[in-house]
Motif scaffolding. Structure first.
Motif, PDB file in Angstrom:
ATOM      1  N   LYS A  81      -1.062   9.336   2.134  1.00  0.00           N
ATOM      2  CA  LYS A  81       0.233   8.825   2.603  1.00  0.00           C
ATOM      3  C   LYS A  81       1.013   8.473   1.335  1.00  0.00           C
ATOM      4  O   LYS A  81       0.526   7.718   0.479  1.00  0.00           O
ATOM      5  N   THR A  82       2.213   9.037   1.204  1.00  0.00           N
ATOM      6  CA  THR A  82       2.932   8.957  -0.070  1.00  0.00           C
ATOM      7  C   THR A  82       4.311   8.333   0.095  1.00  0.00           C
ATOM      8  O   THR A  82       5.072   8.745   0.979  1.00  0.00           O
ATOM      9  N   ILE A 142       5.934  -1.289   1.042  1.00  0.00           N
ATOM     10  CA  ILE A 142       4.943  -0.196   1.144  1.00  0.00           C
ATOM     11  C   ILE A 142       3.518  -0.660   0.860  1.00  0.00           C
ATOM     12  O   ILE A 142       2.565   0.091   1.055  1.00  0.00           O
ATOM     13  N   LYS A 143       3.374  -1.898   0.420  1.00  0.00           N
ATOM     14  CA  LYS A 143       2.036  -2.409   0.066  1.00  0.00           C
ATOM     15  C   LYS A 143       1.079  -2.239   1.251  1.00  0.00           C
ATOM     16  O   LYS A 143       1.368  -2.660   2.369  1.00  0.00           O
ATOM     17  N   GLY A 144      -0.061  -1.573   1.009  1.00  0.00           N
ATOM     18  CA  GLY A 144      -1.068  -1.406   2.059  1.00  0.00           C
ATOM     19  C   GLY A 144      -0.776  -0.263   3.021  1.00  0.00           C
ATOM     20  O   GLY A 144      -1.613   0.125   3.822  1.00  0.00           O
ATOM     21  N   GLY A 175      -0.299  -3.164  -8.660  1.00  0.00           N
ATOM     22  CA  GLY A 175      -1.575  -2.943  -9.359  1.00  0.00           C
ATOM     23  C   GLY A 175      -1.863  -1.457  -9.518  1.00  0.00           C
ATOM     24  O   GLY A 175      -0.952  -0.650  -9.677  1.00  0.00           O
ATOM     25  N   GLU A 176      -3.135  -1.096  -9.421  1.00  0.00           N
ATOM     26  CA  GLU A 176      -3.556   0.284  -9.730  1.00  0.00           C
ATOM     27  C   GLU A 176      -3.391   1.230  -8.542  1.00  0.00           C
ATOM     28  O   GLU A 176      -4.323   1.469  -7.803  1.00  0.00           O
ATOM     29  N   ILE A 177      -2.202   1.759  -8.363  1.00  0.00           N
ATOM     30  CA  ILE A 177      -1.987   2.770  -7.318  1.00  0.00           C
ATOM     31  C   ILE A 177      -1.561   4.047  -8.044  1.00  0.00           C
ATOM     32  O   ILE A 177      -0.848   3.971  -9.058  1.00  0.00           O
ATOM     33  N   PRO A 178      -2.019   5.243  -7.615  1.00  0.00           N
ATOM     34  CA  PRO A 178      -1.605   6.477  -8.310  1.00  0.00           C
ATOM     35  C   PRO A 178      -0.087   6.668  -8.228  1.00  0.00           C
ATOM     36  O   PRO A 178       0.495   6.544  -7.145  1.00  0.00           O
TER      37      PRO A 178
END
Length: 516
Positions: A81-82, A142-144, A175-178
Motif C-alpha cells: 500500500k503506497t 498515513i501512519k499505519g 521513522g524507518e518506512i521505505p
C-alpha cells in the motif's frame, strides 16, 4: 578455486549455472519455472550443486535474475500500500496521480495520493516554497495505513532539493518506512517518472521477500560465504540493499541476461541477439557488449513509465508454441504448452502440435522421439516453419537501425527453431552452451552505476559538468557493489536542451566495475 552461481528465471524454465573463477562453465541445469517462482529457484539451485559437486564453502558469489517484480505487477499481488506525494501544487493539478492506471492496480496499491505546494521550474528555479506543515499532516494521516511512500517533485531531475527535504521530514515523523524518490528512478516527464516511482515503492516488499528467501535457500544448501546480488535490466548486478531500494530495476532483467550471456559466449561486442524460450522470443541489440536501451516510454502492467529499459521486441514464438491450422492458414502461438512441453508435445507422447514438433519433423532438431511425428504432414510442417521464419524476420527488421545485414547470435533452448538463412542477417552464430546463456549472463555480470542529469552550463563548463556526472556514476557503481579500483566509464552522452534557458545540457553517464 572459487566459484559463482548464476540463476535466471524465465517464463518457462529456470536455469542455473556454476562457473569457476576464470568464468568457465562447470555445470548447468534447467528446471520448469513454478507458479510461485521461488520453489523453481530452490530446485534449480539444489540440482546444479548436486551435479557440480563443488565445495560449497568456495562459492563466493550468487546471482539471481528473477521475474518476481514483473509478476507482482502483472498479477496485482503482493504490492505495498503506497502513499503518493506530488510536490508541485498548483502547477501540476491538471492531471492527478494514477489517472490512467488500470482500476485493479490502483486498488492493489491503495488510492492514497496528495498534492502539496513546492517544486521547481525547468531551469531549477523554485516555483514556490515546500509546504512542510502539510507534509507533517500527511504523515500523521498515513501512519499505519501505508507500507511505502513515493515522493515526486516537479522537475526534480533538474533540482532535487524538495524531494530530499520531504524525505527528511517524513523520516522524522514516521521513522524507518521505505521511501522512493523520483529523481533517482526516472528522467524528465512528470507523469511517466511518477508512475515508475510509484511502481518502485509498491515493489519494495516483493524485493525484500525475494532477496531474503534466496539468501535462506543458499544457507540451507550450506553456502554461507557468498555475496548475493540481483540482476538489473541493463545487464549488470546490484547488491541486495540496492535492489530493495530500486526493485523496479529488476524488471526485464531476463532478456538482458541473455544478451550479456550471448556477448560472453560469442565474443561479439556488437550484434543482434535472439533469445528463444519456451513461450516467447526476444530480439535485442548488443552495443559495446551491453544491451541497447529503449528510447521511448515503456508500458509495464498497463502503466507508462520512463525509467531505463532494454530495447526489445517480443514475439509469441517459442519451443512450446502451439501450431494449428485455421481456415487454411497456419497459426503459431501466442499460446504455448510452456514447461509442460515434455508431457504435451507430440515428440514426447502428447497430443499437441508444437513448434518443436515442426522442427523435429523437418529434421532440424533431435528431441524426443522422432517416430512420433512421422504422421505430421510434411507440407503442413514446411508451411509452419516458413511462418516461424517470417515472424523472426519481421521482429529483426523492426529492431534494426541500420540497413546493412548484421550478425545474429542465437541463444535460449528454443533457438533450434531458427534457420541459418534469415533476411537482414550477415551470419547466424550459435555459441556453445547457448541454452543457458541467460544464467551465464547473470553469473558473469559486472556492477554498474548510472546518472541522468541536467546541468546549466552558465554555472559551469561542459567538461566540469561531464566530470561531475562521471564522479556520480562511479559512486553509484560503488554503492551497488563494484570494486572502486575496477570501475570504468563505458558510456557518456550529452544532449544540449535548446528549449531550456541557462544553456542547459542533459548528461547521461554509465560506469561499470567488477565485483568486490
Amino acid at each position: 578455486m572459487e566459484y559463482r552461481i548464476g540463476i535466471d528465471v524465465g517464463g518457462t524454465n529456470t536455469d542455473a549455472v556454476v562457473v569457476d573463477e576464470n568464468l568457465q562453465l562447470v555445470e548447468s541445469v534447467k528446471v520448469p519455472t513454478t507458479k510461485d517462482v521461488s520453489s523453481g529457484i530452490f530446485e534449480a539451485l539444489t540440482r546444479v550443486l548436486e551435479k557440480s559437486k563443488v565445495d560449497r564453502k568456495k562459492i563466493k558469489y550468487a546471482m539471481l535474475g528473477t521475474t518476481h517484480a514483473t509478476n507482482a505487477i502483472v498479477e496485482r499481488k503482493r504490492l505495498c500500500k503506497t502513499a503518493i506525494i506530488r510536490i508541485g501544487r498548483p502547477a501540476t493539478e491538471a492531471i492527478v496521480p494514477l489517472v490512467a492506471w488500470p482500476d485493479d492496480l490502483v486498488k492493489a496499491i491503495g488510492n492514497y495520493y496528495y498534492l502539496i505546494a513546492g517544486g521547481h521550474e525547468f531551469d531549477g528555479r523554485q516555483i514556490g516554497a515546500l509546504d512542510e506543515d502539510e507534509l507533517r499532516k500527511i504523515a500523521a494521516e498515513i501512519k499505519g495505513k501505508v507500507e511505502s511512500i513515493a515522493i515526486i517533485s516537479v522537475f526534480s531531475p533538474v533540482n532535487n532539493q524538495h524531494e530530499l527535504r520531504a524525505q527528511e521530514i517524513l523520516r522524522e515523523e514516521l521513522g524507518e518506512i521505505p521511501i522512493s524518490l523520483s529523481h533517482e528512478i526516472g528522467s524528465l516527464g512528470l507523469i511517466e517518472r511518477e508512475n515508475a516511482t510509484i511502481l518502485n515503492a509498491a515493489l519494495v516488499e516483493v524485493a525484500k521477500t525475494t532477496a531474503n528467501s534466496f539468501k535462506e535457500a543458499l544457507v540451507r544448501e550450506g553456502i554461507t560465504n557468498a555475496k548475493v546480488f540481483l540482476c538489473q535490466n541493463d545487464g549488470t548486478l546490484m547488491s541486495i540493499d540496492y535492489a530493495i531500494r530500486y526493485p523496479i530495476l529488476t524488471i526485464a532483467c531476463g532478456p538482458t541476461n541473455s544478451i550479456r550471456g550471448a556477448a560472453f559466449l560469442s565474443n561479439f561486442e556488437n550484434a543482434m541477439v535472439l533469445d528463444v524460450g519456451g513461450t516467447t522470443s526476444d530480439v535485442g541489440i548488443l552495443a559495446q557488449g551491453f544491451p541497447r536501451e529503449s528510447s521511448i516510454a515503456v508500458e509495464i502492467g498497463g502503466v507508462r513509465t520512463n525509467f531505463r529499459m532494454p530495447d526489445l521486441i517480443s514475439i509469441g514464438l517459442g519451443g512450446g508454441s502451439i501450431v494449428r491450422e485455421e481456415n487454411g492458414e497456419v497459426k503459431i502461438g501466442p499460446d504455448s504448452v510452456g514447461y509442460r512441453i515434455t508431457e504435451e508435445a507430440l515428440v514426447f507422447g502428447g497430443n499437441t502440435v508444437t513448434a518443436t514438433d515442426i522442427a523435429v519433423r523437418l529434421g532440424l532438431a533431435n528431441i524426443g522421439d522422432r517416430e512420433k511425428v512421422k504422421d505430421l504432414p510434411l507440407e503442413f510442417a514446411k508451411r509452419a516453419y516458413d511462418k516461424m521464419q517470417k515472424m523472426i524476420e519481421e521482429a529483426i527488421d523492426k529492431i534494426k537501425t541500420r540497413k546493412e545485414p548484421q550478425p545474429l547470435i542465437l541463444v535460449g533452448g528454443g533457438s533450434i527453431l531458427v534457420g541459418d538463412d534469415i533476411d537482414g542477417v550477415s551470419e547466424v552464430v550459435r555459441p556453445q552452451n547457448f541454452g543457458v546463456a541467460n544464467a551465464l549472463g547473470a553469473a558473469i555480470a559486472q556492477v554498474s552505476g548510472e546518472v541522468d542529469r541536467i546541468y546549466a552550463l552558465n554555472e559551469m563548463s561542459r567538461e566540469e559538468a561531464i566530470g561531475d556526472a562521471k564522479k556520480l556514476a562511479i559512486s553509484e557503481a560503488v554503492k551497488a557493489g563494484a570494486d572502486p579500483a575496477s570501475v570504468d566509464i563505458v558510456y557518456v552522452e550529452d544532449v544540449p536542451l535548446a528549449y531550456l534557458p541557462g544553456n542547459a545540457v542533459r548528461i547521461r553517464v554509465k560506469a561499470v566495475g567488477n565485483l568486490i
